[in-house]
Design a protein around this motif. Structure first.
Motif, short mmCIF file in Angstrom:
data_model
loop_
_atom_site.label_atom_id
_atom_site.label_comp_id
_atom_site.label_asym_id
_atom_site.label_seq_id
_atom_site.Cartn_x
_atom_site.Cartn_y
_atom_site.Cartn_z
N SER A 605 0.82 -1.20 0.00
CA SER A 605 0.00 0.00 0.00
C SER A 605 0.86 1.26 0.00
O SER A 605 2.00 1.26 0.50
CB SER A 605 -0.92 -0.01 1.23
OG SER A 605 -1.56 1.23 1.40
N SER A 606 0.30 2.34 -0.53
CA SER A 606 1.00 3.62 -0.49
C SER A 606 1.05 4.18 0.93
O SER A 606 1.85 5.06 1.22
CB SER A 606 0.29 4.63 -1.41
OG SER A 606 -1.06 4.78 -1.01
N ALA A 742 -14.85 3.67 0.34
CA ALA A 742 -14.23 4.28 1.52
C ALA A 742 -12.78 3.85 1.66
O ALA A 742 -11.91 4.66 2.00
CB ALA A 742 -15.03 3.90 2.77
N ALA A 743 -12.49 2.58 1.39
CA ALA A 743 -11.12 2.10 1.48
C ALA A 743 -10.24 2.78 0.45
O ALA A 743 -9.10 3.19 0.74
CB ALA A 743 -11.10 0.58 1.29
N CYS A 744 -10.74 2.93 -0.76
CA CYS A 744 -9.97 3.64 -1.79
C CYS A 744 -9.75 5.10 -1.40
O CYS A 744 -8.68 5.67 -1.66
CB CYS A 744 -10.69 3.56 -3.13
SG CYS A 744 -10.71 1.91 -3.86
N ALA A 745 -10.75 5.70 -0.79
CA ALA A 745 -10.64 7.11 -0.40
C ALA A 745 -9.54 7.31 0.62
O ALA A 745 -8.78 8.29 0.55
CB ALA A 745 -11.98 7.61 0.15
N VAL A 746 -9.42 6.43 1.58
CA VAL A 746 -8.39 6.57 2.61
C VAL A 746 -7.00 6.47 2.00
O VAL A 746 -6.07 7.13 2.45
CB VAL A 746 -8.60 5.50 3.70
CG1 VAL A 746 -7.45 5.53 4.71
CG2 VAL A 746 -9.92 5.74 4.42
N LEU A 747 -6.86 5.65 0.96
CA LEU A 747 -5.54 5.43 0.37
C LEU A 747 -5.24 6.36 -0.81
O LEU A 747 -4.20 6.22 -1.44
CB LEU A 747 -5.43 3.98 -0.11
CG LEU A 747 -5.43 2.91 0.98
CD1 LEU A 747 -5.30 1.53 0.37
CD2 LEU A 747 -4.30 3.16 1.97
N THR A 748 -6.14 7.28 -1.12
CA THR A 748 -5.92 8.17 -2.26
C THR A 748 -4.71 9.07 -2.04
O THR A 748 -4.58 9.69 -0.99
CB THR A 748 -7.16 9.04 -2.50
OG1 THR A 748 -8.24 8.19 -2.88
CG2 THR A 748 -6.91 10.04 -3.61
N ARG A 749 -3.87 9.14 -3.06
CA ARG A 749 -2.73 10.05 -3.04
C ARG A 749 -2.67 10.77 -4.37
O ARG A 749 -2.88 10.16 -5.42
CB ARG A 749 -1.41 9.30 -2.79
CG ARG A 749 -1.40 8.58 -1.45
CD ARG A 749 -0.07 7.94 -1.17
NE ARG A 749 0.97 8.94 -1.01
CZ ARG A 749 2.21 8.66 -0.61
NH1 ARG A 749 2.54 7.41 -0.37
NH2 ARG A 749 3.11 9.61 -0.48
N PRO A 750 -2.37 12.06 -4.36
CA PRO A 750 -2.37 12.82 -5.62
C PRO A 750 -1.44 12.26 -6.68
O PRO A 750 -1.76 12.28 -7.87
CB PRO A 750 -1.93 14.23 -5.18
CG PRO A 750 -2.29 14.31 -3.74
CD PRO A 750 -2.11 12.94 -3.19
N GLU A 751 -0.27 11.72 -6.27
CA GLU A 751 0.69 11.24 -7.25
C GLU A 751 0.35 9.84 -7.78
O GLU A 751 1.00 9.36 -8.70
CB GLU A 751 2.10 11.22 -6.66
CG GLU A 751 2.31 10.20 -5.53
CD GLU A 751 1.93 10.77 -4.16
OE1 GLU A 751 2.35 10.20 -3.15
OE2 GLU A 751 1.24 11.81 -4.13
N GLY A 755 -3.42 3.58 -8.81
CA GLY A 755 -2.71 2.37 -8.39
C GLY A 755 -3.33 1.66 -7.22
O GLY A 755 -3.49 0.44 -7.22
N ASP A 756 -3.69 2.37 -6.15
CA ASP A 756 -4.24 1.72 -4.98
C ASP A 756 -5.66 1.24 -5.18
O ASP A 756 -6.15 0.40 -4.42
CB ASP A 756 -4.16 2.66 -3.76
CG ASP A 756 -2.78 2.61 -3.11
OD1 ASP A 756 -2.06 1.63 -3.34
OD2 ASP A 756 -2.42 3.55 -2.40
#
Length: 816
Positions: A605-606, A742-751, A755-756
């Protein structure tokens, strides 16, 4: 930034719907064909679904390794879709070649290990390409959401994979809504809608009206047309000519195959190969299962789900005469007899030889199987067909016993092996209770059992112990009649069955004028010595005496273990070792295995310090376990799982989409500052809430279902009972599906906007895979639904604790 590119977005969303519409019929098609090869066992359903999810997860992770965006992502998606089309027809043909290639004879039940290996190998190219479509679709949609009028550009970090909403600029202090919709959420929801539509089409038409290769040709046509639609006349496209040309070739092939009759040729040639060139006179898939009739010199063999069921018109005397004449002769005056499945030819004629018999009820579960029996019996002019004492009809035998107030002198169950959920219901404590209530004071229950002589092993010994102990709990007198080809047990309130020897048996036959000679036929007499029953008692005494229950089908597990020990010794030893474990040890081992795998996968994970992946993986496990539990309950209570599987699966997946849509809307309206900011939960809080909901639903549903089901079964008609499963499946799916965005939202990163999303999708699929293997094959039969529910409750309690104590602050992306 400029706005989205509507034409490209619309085309990608259409492709997502096609992805879902294609995936379900292909999955069900391969599942159905594999069930025919592996004898139609419901535990095998979990194993096959696990293989499907494992290959899909591998495809999602494989696609995640390459950057996706813009036109490159569209081209990748197109090529993967064409690879998916290319794999379909070879996969179907390969399923039917499993037995011929491995040298497994017709009617032999392969072991569980072989079923897993063959299923994984066959499904690998199909599941790998279909799983990759999701991740590549997210990348393509992310690239379509930002760009200039000249074409799409690679993601700049402004698009979100999960459904998080951008916060307002800090200078204004106010909240705003995202003008862009989340790619992963949209792909997930559109795929779900396509799956729901496919379930309706499958159940209404495809399951009965089209052969597998015709269905595959239709899927190829739809997907190849989608590739053309995706790439045709898009501004700024480079190198789109080759995939469009390949798609056009697939379209032409999908139209020519049915038109020239090649799909029918492939169907019949592969069926002949599977049945090893036997003379097949009838082949069909009914709503209850697969039916095949072969013919040899006027003798017909009826097969159901790949296993021999009975012969007609000439019966097997060595099977019929002991099974019929011994119990009817043990009864002083048998009048009413119920014969449950297993073929009318020969059996009913043998029953009618006893002069006191006034009524015979023959019950067959599958109406089509009964119709075919009647058709061939009429052609052979069998005497029982026009006898007024005989009543043959299609029904569930347990429902008949439950609803009827009549009392029977003899109940004969021709289910000789608890090899599936339906037959295992006739080896359960509940069936023994029902039979005891439906018999007269001197009535006898006749229970078929696998052949004992020459095939002794630990699973069969445990099965014998469980069945014998279960009968003893309801009947004071139980006697076994072991044999080589098949065995049977008698259970009664009358001690006569315990004392009857060859001399008593011979005298009663002579009194009824059924024995002209002094000697009893050898194949009957060999079952009668009391020493054979004493040997069985000693043999069963050394096994585990735990009886099977409807919602804890240990007999089914032991049957699979028994056949695996004969055909796949390693798998048989593993299953037997698991059976010997204490239930607490089984539950603890499953929980530990899941958490260890989740921890390892979370390192990809990121944000590895945020335990999102363990939550998603265990939710996937819970979703599969709840889905299988409801499917098992449907088969136990209402039957027809084979024909209704598509619609039931679609209902559950529709629930997943509803849950995901609900969470996505919550996330899109997220307020990060200003008035009312605390009124809407953060993604992290939504994730925790969804985990709590999964824990409560899984635990309560699996504990309460075995308690409520018998009450419903006794009071609600079967049609209404079937309908009740659809809202249950949709509600369970909604609770589990709400976690994905919700799981995707927590792991969202701009760069890394896409991927996640693939990692979360893969974790969800891997959880479902483990749910099929560890949950469907081990927890449900050995711990029962209630024990499986408690195990999921413990598992989710751990992930909730980790989320509350280890999750860091949510990273919110501000729009410029």
């Amino acid at each position: 930034m400029t706005g989205v590119i509507p034409g490209r977005r619309r085309r990608i969303l259409w492709a997502a719907g096609v992805m879902g519409f294609s995936g379900l019929p292909v999955q069900l098609l391969l599942l159905r064909e594999l069930l025919i090869v592996f004898a139609g066992n419901e535990l095998t359903i979990g194993l096959i679904l696990a293989c499907w999810l494992a290959t899909e997860a591998a495809g999602s992770l494989w696609a995640r390794r390459s950057e996706a965006g813009g036109m490159d992502a569209l081209q990748r998606y197109a090529w993967v879709t064409l690879a998916f089309c290319l794999s379909l027809i070879p996969a179907i043909y390969a399923v039917r070649m499993i037995k011929p290639v491995l040298g497994i004879s017709v009617g032999t039940v392969p072991g569980l290990g072989l079923a897993a290996a063959a299923s994984l190998l066959v499904m690998l190219p199909v599941g790998l390409t279909h799983g990759a479509q999701f991740t590549l679709g997210c990348g393509a949609l992310s690239g379509a959401g930002a760009g200039s009028g000249a074409g799409s550009v690679r993601g700049t970090g402004s698009s979100s994979v999960s459904g998080t909403v951008r916060g307002a600029s800090s200078s204004s202090g106010s909240s705003s809504r995202s003008s862009e919709k989340p790619p992963a959420g949209q792909i997930y929801i559109l795929e779900t809608l396509g799956t729901l539509l496919a379930g309706l089409v499958w159940t209404a038409a495809l399951v009965r009206l089209a052969n597998p290769f015709e269905i595959a040709a239709g899927v190829i046509l739809l997907n190849a047309g989608t590739v053309v639609y995706l790439l045709w006349k898009l501004q700024g496209d480079v190198g789109r000519t080759l995939p469009i040309a390949a798609a056009a070739a697939f379209i032409a092939a999908s139209l020519l195959l049915p038109a020239t009759g090649l799909t029918r040729h492939l169907h019949y040639s592969s069926v002949n190969a599977l049945w090893q060139n036997q003379n097949i006179v009838h082949y069909e898939n009914s709503m209850y299962g697969n039916i095949v009739i072969t013919e040899t010199q006027g003798q017909h063999t009826f097969f159901t789900d790949g296993t021999p069921a009975f012969l007609a018109p000439v019966p097997d005397a060595e099977l019929v005469e002991p099974l019929i004449h011994i119990p009817l002769t043990a009864h002083p005056n048998p009048e009413r007899v119920m014969l449950i499945t297993g073929g009318a030819s020969g059996f009913i004629d043998a029953v009618l030889e006893h002069p006191s018999v006034s009524r015979v009820e023959y019950i067959e579960h599958d109406p089509r199987l009964l119709q075919l029996q009647l058709k061939y019996a009429a052609a052979a002019a069998e005497p029982w067909l026009n006898d007024p004492r005989v009543d043959a009809y299609a029904a569930d035998a347990r429902s008949r016993l439950q609803e009827s107030t009549e009392r029977y002198d003899i109940i004969i169950s021709r289910y000789h092996d608890p090899s599936n959920l339906h037959s295992s219901r006739h080896f359960s404590r509940e069936f023994f209770q029902l039979a005891a209530r439906s018999l007269t004071d001197q009535g006898i229950l006749v229970l078929g059992f696998p052949g004992l002589v020459g095939h002794l092993n630990e699973p069969l010994q445990d099965l014998a112990a469980g069945v014998y102990h279960g009968l003893q709990q309801e009947f004071p007198y139980v006697r076994a009649f072991p044999g080589s080809g098949s065995s049977f047990l008698l259970a009664s309130f009358d001690p006569t069955i315990s004392t009857m020897d060859p001399e008593v048996f011979s005298k009663r036959l002579q009194q009824r004028r059924l024995l002209d000679a002094v000697a009893v036929p050898w194949h009957v007499e060999q079952h009668l010595p009391l020493r054979r029953s004493a040997w069985f008692n000693e043999y069963a005494a050394e096994g585990s005496p735990r009886p099977s229950r409807d919602f804890q089908p240990r007999a089914l597990f032991l049957s699979i273990s028994y056949w695996s020990s004969l055909n796949a010794p390693v798998a048989g030893r593993v299953l037997q070792a698991v059976y010997q474990l204490h239930p607490v040890a089984i539950a603890a081992g499953v929980v530990a295995a899941l958490l260890l795998l989740a921890a390892a996968l979370n390192r990809l994970s990121s944000q590895p310090r945020t335990p999102v992946v363990p939550a998603v993986l265990t939710t996937g496990f819970a979703a599969m376990l709840v889905n299988l539990s409801l499917l098992f309950a449907f088969q136990i209570l209402a039957g027809r799982l084979f024909g209704w599987l598509g619609l039931l699966t679609a209902a559950f997946i529709a629930g997943l989409g509803i849950g995901a849509l609900y969470t996505s809307r919550k996330l899109r309206h997220l307020k990060t500052s200003g008035p009312g900011a605390t009124q809407v939960p953060t993604p992290q809080r939504l994730l925790i809430q969804s985990d709590v909901a999964v824990m409560l639903l899984s635990t309560l549903l699996l504990i309460l279902l075995p308690l409520v089901a018998p009450w419903l079964f006794a009071r609600i008609p079967a049609t209404l009972l079937r309908l009740l499963f659809f809202p249950l499946l949709m509600a369970a799916g909604a609770v589990c599906g709400a976690q994905f965005p919700a799981a995707c939202a927590v792991l969202t990163r701009p760069e890394n906007p896409t991927g996640d999303g693939g990692l979360v999708y893969a974790a969800d699929l891997l959880g479902g895979c483990l749910g099929g293997i560890l949950g469907g094959v081990i927890l449900l039969p050995l711990l029962g639904l209630a024990g499986a529910g408690l195990s999921v409750g413990v598992l989710k309690a751990i992930t909730i604790f980790l989320l509350i104590n280890r999750s860091g602050p949510v990273i919110l992306e501000a729009r410029p």
